[in-house]
Design an enzyme around this catalytic site. Structure first.
Site, PDB file in Angstrom:
ATOM      1  CB  CYS A   1       6.912  14.854  -5.852  1.00 15.35           C
ATOM      2  SG  CYS A   1       8.163  15.656  -4.832  1.00 15.35           S
TER       3      CYS A   1
ATOM      4  CB  CYS B   1       4.219   4.839 -16.849  1.00 12.80           C
ATOM      5  SG  CYS B   1       3.771   5.471 -18.452  1.00 12.80           S
TER       6      CYS B   1
ATOM      7  CB  CYS C   1       9.694  20.628  -4.703  1.00 11.94           C
ATOM      8  SG  CYS C   1       9.935  18.851  -4.646  1.00 11.94           S
TER       9      CYS C   1
ATOM     10  CB  CYS D   1      10.189  17.081  -8.111  1.00  9.44           C
ATOM     11  SG  CYS D   1       8.539  17.789  -8.044  1.00  9.44           S
TER      12      CYS D   1
ATOM     13  CB  CYS E   1       5.964  19.587  -3.848  1.00 10.05           C
ATOM     14  SG  CYS E   1       6.147  18.847  -5.478  1.00 10.05           S
TER      15      CYS E   1
HETATM   16 ZN   LIG Z   1       8.178  17.790  -5.780  1.00 11.29          ZN
END
Ligand SMILES: [Zn+2]
Length: 199
Positions: A164, A187, A118, A115, A167
């Site tokens: 995610c 995607c 984070c 990510c 976060c």
């Molecule tokens: Zn994240």
């Protein structure tokens, strides 16, 4: 840390002894002494730091395999400061990068896609496939707990948004026209990812 102090004194005594025996080349030995001192400091610091590192990474691993991972909460202003304008627009404002413009749609480097906000592990390069869409595409997340699917009915379409779990960063969407074994197509926007290349 008594043993470290002992080790330090022993080493110092040894090196000092050597230095005294070779005091004709005093300058050289001074350099050796400084080097030895630095090396011992590094050993001592590593010895002190090592146990806490191990415990914390073990704790993190356990958290991940239990239920929901820890949440990362930051203000909008904080995210804006930390991310590039494009990353902020895509990951925090649910934007979409233009197809064939992101840095990962045609990337074949092995590694873990994390990510961008984070650092959570999201996708492994071994589930990435060429979808022809111009966005990086994966047939499975690396860890189900790190990727959350939400219903999204914006733009007059019913889609499944992928975020995610740590976060809340917007990653992209998931569709059911992917390849085997899952037949899913995640995607994802390159702007929401950061590739940690396999060494
Ligand atoms: Zn994240």
């Amino acid at each position: 840390m008594k043993w470290i102090r002992l080790l330090w004194h022993n080493l110092k005594a040894n090196v000092t002894g050597t230095a005294m025996r070779h005091d004709a080349c005093g300058r050289y030995m001074n350099t050796v002494l400084v080097g030895a001192a630095a090396a011992v400091s590094v050993i001592a610091v590593s010895a002190l730091a090592a146990p806490s590192q191990t415990v914390s990474s073990r704790a993190k691993a356990n958290e991940g395999s239990r239920s929901m991972p820890n949440k990362v909460t930051k203000s909008d202003a904080e995210w804006k400061k930390e991310l590039t304008p494009e990353e902020y627009q895509v990951a925090r404002q649910k934007g979409t990068e233009r197809a064939f413009t992101g840095k990962y749609w045609d990337c074949h480097t092995p590694g873990v896609y994390k990510c961008v906000c984070c650092g959570a592990d999201l996708f492994n390069s071994n589930t990435k496939f060429d979808s022809g869409t111009g966005w990086p595409s994966f047939w499975a997340p690396m860890n189900k707990e790190n990727v959350q699917a939400n219903s999204d009915s914006t733009f007059g379409m019913t889609r499944t948004e992928v975020v995610c779990s740590h976060c809340g960063a917007h990653l992209g969407h998931v569709f059911d026209d992917g390849p085997a074994p899952t037949h899913l197509r995640y995607c994802i926007n390159s702007a929401s990812l950061k590739l940690d290349e396999k060494k």
